[in-house]
Design a protein around this motif. Structure first.
Motif, PDB file in Angstrom:
ATOM      1  N   GLN A  21       0.829  -1.203   0.000  1.00 24.59           N
ATOM      2  CA  GLN A  21       0.000   0.000   0.000  1.00 24.59           C
ATOM      3  C   GLN A  21       0.868   1.260   0.000  1.00 24.59           C
ATOM      4  N   PHE A  22       1.924   1.246   0.804  1.00 21.37           N
ATOM      5  CA  PHE A  22       2.850   2.376   0.825  1.00 21.37           C
ATOM      6  C   PHE A  22       3.481   2.575  -0.550  1.00 21.37           C
ATOM      7  N   ALA A  23       3.975   1.496  -1.144  1.00 21.91           N
ATOM      8  CA  ALA A  23       4.659   1.591  -2.437  1.00 21.91           C
ATOM      9  C   ALA A  23       3.747   2.138  -3.520  1.00 21.91           C
ATOM     10  N   HIS A  24       2.489   1.757  -3.504  1.00 21.70           N
ATOM     11  CA  HIS A  24       1.551   2.171  -4.550  1.00 21.70           C
ATOM     12  C   HIS A  24       1.072   3.608  -4.376  1.00 21.70           C
ATOM     13  N   THR A  25       1.305   4.195  -3.214  1.00 24.49           N
ATOM     14  CA  THR A  25       0.892   5.584  -3.011  1.00 24.49           C
ATOM     15  C   THR A  25       1.657   6.514  -3.947  1.00 24.49           C
ATOM     16  N   ASP A  26       2.922   6.262  -4.128  1.00 24.91           N
ATOM     17  CA  ASP A  26       3.743   6.984  -5.112  1.00 24.91           C
ATOM     18  C   ASP A  26       4.826   6.028  -5.570  1.00 24.91           C
ATOM     19  N   SER A  27       4.463   5.195  -6.543  1.00 24.52           N
ATOM     20  CA  SER A  27       5.375   4.122  -6.963  1.00 24.52           C
ATOM     21  C   SER A  27       6.657   4.679  -7.572  1.00 24.52           C
ATOM     22  N   GLU A  28       6.578   5.818  -8.240  1.00 23.18           N
ATOM     23  CA  GLU A  28       7.785   6.397  -8.839  1.00 23.18           C
ATOM     24  C   GLU A  28       8.790   6.770  -7.754  1.00 23.18           C
ATOM     25  N   TRP A  29       8.307   7.409  -6.677  1.00 23.84           N
ATOM     26  CA  TRP A  29       9.201   7.770  -5.575  1.00 23.84           C
ATOM     27  C   TRP A  29       9.738   6.518  -4.903  1.00 23.84           C
ATOM     28  N   PHE A  30       8.868   5.560  -4.619  1.00 26.53           N
ATOM     29  CA  PHE A  30       9.278   4.336  -3.936  1.00 26.53           C
ATOM     30  C   PHE A  30      10.359   3.604  -4.714  1.00 26.53           C
ATOM     31  N   ASN A  31      10.190   3.495  -6.015  1.00 26.16           N
ATOM     32  CA  ASN A  31      11.137   2.737  -6.831  1.00 26.16           C
ATOM     33  C   ASN A  31      12.497   3.408  -6.943  1.00 26.16           C
ATOM     34  N   LYS A  32      12.556   4.709  -6.654  1.00 21.78           N
ATOM     35  CA  LYS A  32      13.823   5.435  -6.729  1.00 21.78           C
ATOM     36  C   LYS A  32      14.653   5.303  -5.450  1.00 21.78           C
ATOM     37  N   GLN A  33      14.056   4.786  -4.385  1.00 21.92           N
ATOM     38  CA  GLN A  33      14.782   4.689  -3.124  1.00 21.92           C
ATOM     39  C   GLN A  33      15.819   3.567  -3.171  1.00 21.92           C
ATOM     40  N   ALA A  34      16.890   3.767  -2.466  1.00 20.81           N
ATOM     41  CA  ALA A  34      18.002   2.799  -2.470  1.00 20.81           C
ATOM     42  C   ALA A  34      17.719   1.668  -1.494  1.00 20.81           C
ATOM     43  N   TRP A  35      16.663   0.929  -1.816  1.00 18.28           N
ATOM     44  CA  TRP A  35      16.225  -0.180  -0.974  1.00 18.28           C
ATOM     45  C   TRP A  35      16.136  -1.453  -1.829  1.00 18.28           C
ATOM     46  N   PRO A  36      17.231  -1.910  -2.396  1.00 14.34           N
ATOM     47  CA  PRO A  36      17.145  -3.043  -3.329  1.00 14.34           C
ATOM     48  C   PRO A  36      16.604  -4.318  -2.686  1.00 14.34           C
ATOM     49  N   ASN A  37      16.954  -4.569  -1.430  1.00 17.59           N
ATOM     50  CA  ASN A  37      16.473  -5.786  -0.768  1.00 17.59           C
ATOM     51  C   ASN A  37      14.970  -5.723  -0.530  1.00 17.59           C
TER      52      ASN A  37
END
Length: 227
Positions: free
Chosen positions: A169-185
């Motif tokens: 749910q958090f990721a889908h709130t702003d998927s573009e921002w979420f995907n840019k974070q340095a959280w590969p795991n």
């Protein structure tokens, strides 16, 4: 597996993360139930009679007992049958799992609500502030997932099932921002969840339940593995 005298009834809402994690545990346990998809704008009288607070999920057992909290439903299902060994194997493991879930259900969910629905909380922190506050815990989860596929070891556990719907749910709130974070795991962990057969099972769409329709059994048995 402990025998269940009568098929339980689950009142659920497909997109609700609490209901989602209850369905995940029921599916993992192999416990069949009658699924009643709820329209939140027209909640069925039968659900409100069983649980006047009017939130999902609600599990009505054959003996009349009502479980109104998603974590209680998860523990009930997996205590009856846990073929995938999702429950903690030791007291220390249990403590770690419950601490993670408490962090998710408490501080993280508090920030998630204000990030996703800032207009519901006027005068409090902004959506961006809530997002950034929640991100500190997501960073910790990313570190926790370093070298392992799951939050508490090499296999999916109660913690993964309980937490993943909220991270989604958090990721889908702003998927573009979420995907840019340095959280590969964390990204890989979430994608593994979204690609899983378990997720496909619990996200099958059903029309809102009516008393006239034939019972819908859950989990469905005709969902193919998503790869």
């Amino acid at each position: 597996m402990t025998a269940i005298a009568q098929t339980p009834i689950l009142y659920s809402f497909r997109r609700c993360p609490y209901a989602m994690r209850a369905r995940l545990a029921l599916a993992a346990s192999g416990q069949s139930c009658e699924l009643r998809e709820v329209s939140l704008k027209a909640k069925p009288a039968q659900m409100l009679e069983a649980s006047p607070k009017g939130t999902v999920p609600v599990l009505v057992l054959g003996n009349g007992q009502v479980l109104e909290e998603s974590l209680d439903i998860m523990l009930w299902a997996l205590t009856h049958n846990d073929p995938l060994e999702c429950l903690p194997a030791s007291a220390q493991h249990q403590q770690n799992v419950m601490q993670l879930i408490a962090q998710n259900d408490g501080p993280f969910k508090f920030q998630l609500d204000r990030y996703k629905y800032p207009n519901r909380y006027p005068g409090e922190i902004t959506g961006t502030q809530a997002r950034d506050a929640a991100a500190s815990w997501l960073y910790e989860l990313n570190q926790r997932l370093n070298g392992t596929d799951y939050l508490c070891g090499s296999r999916r556990s109660l913690a993964d099932m309980a937490i993943a719907p909220f991270i989604r749910q958090f990721a889908h709130t702003d998927s573009e921002w979420f995907n840019k974070q340095a959280w590969p795991n964390l990204h890989a962990w979430l994608q593994r969840f979204l690609n899983s057969e378990a997720f496909a099972q619990v996200m099958v769409k059903y029309p809102p339940w009516t008393a006239e329709q034939a019972p819908t059994l859950f989990p469905p048995t005709d969902v193919a593995l998503r790869t």
